[in-house]
Motif scaffolding. Structure first.
Motif, PDB file in Angstrom:
ATOM      1  N   VAL A  55       0.843  -1.198   0.000  1.00  0.00           N
ATOM      2  CA  VAL A  55       0.000   0.000   0.000  1.00  0.00           C
ATOM      3  C   VAL A  55       0.877   1.247   0.000  1.00  0.00           C
ATOM      4  O   VAL A  55       0.647   2.196  -0.751  1.00  0.00           O
ATOM      5  CB  VAL A  55      -0.937   0.017   1.226  1.00  0.00           C
ATOM      6  CG1 VAL A  55      -1.675   1.347   1.318  1.00  0.00           C
ATOM      7  CG2 VAL A  55      -1.945  -1.119   1.143  1.00  0.00           C
ATOM      8  N   THR A  56       1.913   1.235   0.841  1.00  0.00           N
ATOM      9  CA  THR A  56       2.804   2.390   0.934  1.00  0.00           C
ATOM     10  C   THR A  56       3.523   2.630  -0.389  1.00  0.00           C
ATOM     11  O   THR A  56       3.666   3.774  -0.835  1.00  0.00           O
ATOM     12  CB  THR A  56       3.826   2.182   2.066  1.00  0.00           C
ATOM     13  OG1 THR A  56       3.129   1.885   3.278  1.00  0.00           O
ATOM     14  CG2 THR A  56       4.669   3.432   2.273  1.00  0.00           C
ATOM     15  N   GLU A  57       3.969   1.558  -1.031  1.00  0.00           N
ATOM     16  CA  GLU A  57       4.622   1.700  -2.336  1.00  0.00           C
ATOM     17  C   GLU A  57       3.649   2.280  -3.363  1.00  0.00           C
ATOM     18  O   GLU A  57       4.032   3.101  -4.205  1.00  0.00           O
ATOM     19  CB  GLU A  57       5.151   0.347  -2.796  1.00  0.00           C
ATOM     20  CG  GLU A  57       6.320  -0.162  -1.965  1.00  0.00           C
ATOM     21  CD  GLU A  57       6.753  -1.566  -2.357  1.00  0.00           C
ATOM     22  OE1 GLU A  57       5.980  -2.241  -3.072  1.00  0.00           O
ATOM     23  OE2 GLU A  57       7.847  -1.977  -1.956  1.00  0.00           O
ATOM     24  N   ALA A  58       2.392   1.859  -3.288  1.00  0.00           N
ATOM     25  CA  ALA A  58       1.387   2.391  -4.213  1.00  0.00           C
ATOM     26  C   ALA A  58       1.133   3.870  -3.948  1.00  0.00           C
ATOM     27  O   ALA A  58       0.966   4.667  -4.876  1.00  0.00           O
ATOM     28  CB  ALA A  58       0.088   1.592  -4.089  1.00  0.00           C
ATOM     29  N   VAL A  59       1.105   4.262  -2.665  1.00  0.00           N
ATOM     30  CA  VAL A  59       0.912   5.671  -2.319  1.00  0.00           C
ATOM     31  C   VAL A  59       2.084   6.505  -2.823  1.00  0.00           C
ATOM     32  O   VAL A  59       1.899   7.609  -3.358  1.00  0.00           O
ATOM     33  CB  VAL A  59       0.744   5.831  -0.794  1.00  0.00           C
ATOM     34  CG1 VAL A  59       0.829   7.299  -0.387  1.00  0.00           C
ATOM     35  CG2 VAL A  59      -0.593   5.251  -0.349  1.00  0.00           C
ATOM     36  N   ILE A  60       3.302   5.992  -2.665  1.00  0.00           N
ATOM     37  CA  ILE A  60       4.482   6.693  -3.192  1.00  0.00           C
ATOM     38  C   ILE A  60       4.351   6.867  -4.702  1.00  0.00           C
ATOM     39  O   ILE A  60       4.640   7.937  -5.254  1.00  0.00           O
ATOM     40  CB  ILE A  60       5.766   5.917  -2.830  1.00  0.00           C
ATOM     41  CG1 ILE A  60       6.035   6.019  -1.322  1.00  0.00           C
ATOM     42  CG2 ILE A  60       6.963   6.440  -3.621  1.00  0.00           C
ATOM     43  CD1 ILE A  60       7.132   5.104  -0.828  1.00  0.00           C
ATOM     44  N   ASN A  61       3.897   5.811  -5.365  1.00  0.00           N
ATOM     45  CA  ASN A  61       3.675   5.875  -6.810  1.00  0.00           C
ATOM     46  C   ASN A  61       2.659   6.959  -7.151  1.00  0.00           C
ATOM     47  O   ASN A  61       2.845   7.746  -8.087  1.00  0.00           O
ATOM     48  CB  ASN A  61       3.190   4.507  -7.302  1.00  0.00           C
ATOM     49  CG  ASN A  61       3.334   4.344  -8.803  1.00  0.00           C
ATOM     50  OD1 ASN A  61       3.425   5.302  -9.542  1.00  0.00           O
ATOM     51  ND2 ASN A  61       3.346   3.098  -9.248  1.00  0.00           N
ATOM     52  N   GLU A 156      16.503  14.157  11.893  1.00  0.00           N
ATOM     53  CA  GLU A 156      15.644  15.273  12.280  1.00  0.00           C
ATOM     54  C   GLU A 156      14.516  15.466  11.273  1.00  0.00           C
ATOM     55  O   GLU A 156      13.351  15.632  11.646  1.00  0.00           O
ATOM     56  CB  GLU A 156      16.470  16.556  12.392  1.00  0.00           C
ATOM     57  CG  GLU A 156      15.661  17.794  12.766  1.00  0.00           C
ATOM     58  CD  GLU A 156      15.001  17.689  14.127  1.00  0.00           C
ATOM     59  OE1 GLU A 156      13.985  18.379  14.347  1.00  0.00           O
ATOM     60  OE2 GLU A 156      15.489  16.911  14.977  1.00  0.00           O
ATOM     61  N   ALA A 157      14.864  15.433   9.980  1.00  0.00           N
ATOM     62  CA  ALA A 157      13.837  15.601   8.952  1.00  0.00           C
ATOM     63  C   ALA A 157      12.813  14.472   9.011  1.00  0.00           C
ATOM     64  O   ALA A 157      11.601  14.691   8.913  1.00  0.00           O
ATOM     65  CB  ALA A 157      14.491  15.653   7.575  1.00  0.00           C
ATOM     66  N   GLU A 158      13.310  13.259   9.197  1.00  0.00           N
ATOM     67  CA  GLU A 158      12.415  12.101   9.258  1.00  0.00           C
ATOM     68  C   GLU A 158      11.571  12.135  10.525  1.00  0.00           C
ATOM     69  O   GLU A 158      10.378  11.815  10.509  1.00  0.00           O
ATOM     70  CB  GLU A 158      13.252  10.822   9.208  1.00  0.00           C
ATOM     71  CG  GLU A 158      12.443   9.574   8.950  1.00  0.00           C
ATOM     72  CD  GLU A 158      13.317   8.335   8.899  1.00  0.00           C
ATOM     73  OE1 GLU A 158      12.755   7.237   8.904  1.00  0.00           O
ATOM     74  OE2 GLU A 158      14.560   8.470   8.872  1.00  0.00           O
ATOM     75  N   THR A 175       0.805   2.686  11.511  1.00  0.00           N
ATOM     76  CA  THR A 175       0.170   2.881  10.206  1.00  0.00           C
ATOM     77  C   THR A 175      -0.997   3.848  10.354  1.00  0.00           C
ATOM     78  O   THR A 175      -1.514   4.059  11.456  1.00  0.00           O
ATOM     79  CB  THR A 175      -0.362   1.558   9.617  1.00  0.00           C
ATOM     80  OG1 THR A 175      -1.386   1.036  10.475  1.00  0.00           O
ATOM     81  CG2 THR A 175       0.757   0.538   9.474  1.00  0.00           C
ATOM     82  N   ILE A 176      -1.397   4.440   9.230  1.00  0.00           N
ATOM     83  CA  ILE A 176      -2.612   5.254   9.197  1.00  0.00           C
ATOM     84  C   ILE A 176      -3.460   4.794   8.015  1.00  0.00           C
ATOM     85  O   ILE A 176      -2.923   4.343   7.002  1.00  0.00           O
ATOM     86  CB  ILE A 176      -2.307   6.763   9.069  1.00  0.00           C
ATOM     87  CG1 ILE A 176      -1.473   7.051   7.813  1.00  0.00           C
ATOM     88  CG2 ILE A 176      -1.620   7.287  10.312  1.00  0.00           C
ATOM     89  CD1 ILE A 176      -1.284   8.537   7.542  1.00  0.00           C
ATOM     90  N   ALA A 217       7.910   4.238   6.637  1.00  0.00           N
ATOM     91  CA  ALA A 217       8.530   4.013   5.330  1.00  0.00           C
ATOM     92  C   ALA A 217       8.243   5.184   4.395  1.00  0.00           C
ATOM     93  O   ALA A 217       9.111   5.605   3.623  1.00  0.00           O
ATOM     94  CB  ALA A 217       8.020   2.707   4.726  1.00  0.00           C
ATOM     95  N   LEU A 218       7.019   5.718   4.471  1.00  0.00           N
ATOM     96  CA  LEU A 218       6.677   6.870   3.636  1.00  0.00           C
ATOM     97  C   LEU A 218       7.544   8.072   4.002  1.00  0.00           C
ATOM     98  O   LEU A 218       8.045   8.787   3.119  1.00  0.00           O
ATOM     99  CB  LEU A 218       5.197   7.213   3.803  1.00  0.00           C
ATOM    100  CG  LEU A 218       4.676   8.415   3.009  1.00  0.00           C
ATOM    101  CD1 LEU A 218       4.912   8.230   1.514  1.00  0.00           C
ATOM    102  CD2 LEU A 218       3.190   8.637   3.290  1.00  0.00           C
ATOM    103  N   ALA A 219       7.747   8.290   5.295  1.00  0.00           N
ATOM    104  CA  ALA A 219       8.586   9.407   5.740  1.00  0.00           C
ATOM    105  C   ALA A 219      10.021   9.238   5.263  1.00  0.00           C
ATOM    106  O   ALA A 219      10.662  10.196   4.812  1.00  0.00           O
ATOM    107  CB  ALA A 219       8.544   9.514   7.263  1.00  0.00           C
TER     108      ALA A 219
END
Length: 308
Positions: A55-61, A156-158, A175-176, A217-219
């Motif tokens: 799901v996260t990979e799809a959101v990144i896409n 810090e950014a993450e 997760t959200i 992972a998204l961050a």
């Protein structure tokens, strides 16, 4: 509604202002689910629905398709000439790892050696990656100021991104829901995206609104992306009344705080305060933007427009 927008699961319809239950049988008739190719694998909607990683990979896409994220910038860590990696690493050894072979190195430690000679890595941010081969690992000199500066910059950014996402992680699962992230993209921030555009990407990639996104992972991807900017972090907006500022913190009665609910709260340190033409205040703190109307103060700040 000729151009109705439905959620990928067909259960919800966008009314123009909010998500409402879809009419019986309508959502499934109008949806045109497509398979998506992610990392070379064709992924069906069912697989995406059940796997937060996919799901996260799809959101990144989807974010890339909308121009919000670029590719990961290849970035090697500072050299550590004083450290020589052994041919076989022991558990606990601190290393830099090319995360998912994207080209960006993050700090972590070896947690396990696998029978095939690869490693389980525990990253500093709590993320985990297994089956990492030696070709993706570089030495880490903890006594190097340059190395520590590199680690702290990414951390810090993450950390800022993760803490912003954690406000929406009310169950503390890491997760959200995709539904919540869609709301973040389309309702929160200075430039919310058109809901139709985001839903179109979600539908095309088979991202169901009740699927879960691994925001760590998204961050990590966002920090490594060429399009990432530190001031692009999305923070929830919370309306407050009976507000007052004391010792650079905001206190008052908050409505529908995503983490604390409704009631009196004290904020973290104030980062900035801005007033619009109607004297409505936007008070930014580390994780939240509080909205206080012109008459929403129990004690007006010294710089309030009504004091002039």
């Amino acid at each position: 509604m000729d151009d109705a927008v439905f959620s990928p699961d067909g259960k919800w319809m966008w009314s123009g202002t909010e998500w409402i239950p879809a009419p019986p049988n309508q959502g499934s008739q109008l949806l045109n689910m497509q398979d998506s190719v992610i990392g070379g694998d064709v992924i069906s909607n069912t697989t995406i629905h059940n796997d937060p990683t996919v799901v996260t990979e799809a959101v990144i896409n989807a974010l890339q398709n909308m121009g919000l994220l670029g590719k990961v910038v290849e970035q090697s860590p500072p050299p550590s000439p004083e450290i020589e990696l052994a041919t076989s690493l022991e558990n606990g050894v601190r290393v830099f790892v090319n995360w998912k072979d994207y080209g960006h190195f993050y700090a972590g430690k070896v947690a396990r050696t696998n029978p095939d000679g690869t490693y389980l890595i525990h990253f500093d941010d709590g993320d985990v990656e297994d089956h990492v081969n030696m070709g993706r690992i570089k030495p880490l000199d903890e006594n190097s100021e340059e190395v520590q500066a590199y680690i702290e910059h990414d951390n810090e950014a993450e950390r800022e991104l993760i803490e912003a996402f954690q406000v929406f992680d009310t169950t503390e699962t890491g997760t959200i829901p995709a539904r919540e992230y869609l709301r973040i993209l389309t309702e929160i921030g200075d430039e919310p995206l058109p809901v139709e555009d985001v839903m179109s990407e979600f539908v095309d990639l088979g991202i169901e609104l009740d699927s879960e996104i691994d925001y760590r992972a998204l961050a990590k991807y966002m920090v490594a992306s060429e399009e990432y900017e530190t001031d692009s972090i999305v923070k929830p907006e919370v309306v407050m009344k009976d507000a007052a500022i004391k010792e650079n913190a905001l206190s008052g009665y908050a409505y529908e705080h995503p983490k604390l609910g409704e009631g009196r709260i004290n904020s973290s340190a104030i980062i900035s305060i801005k007033y619009d033409e109607r004297a409505t205040a936007r008070i930014e703190t580390k994780n939240t933007v509080f909205i206080v109307g012109p008459t929403g103060w129990s004690e007006r700040p010294e710089d309030h427009p009504f004091n002039n």
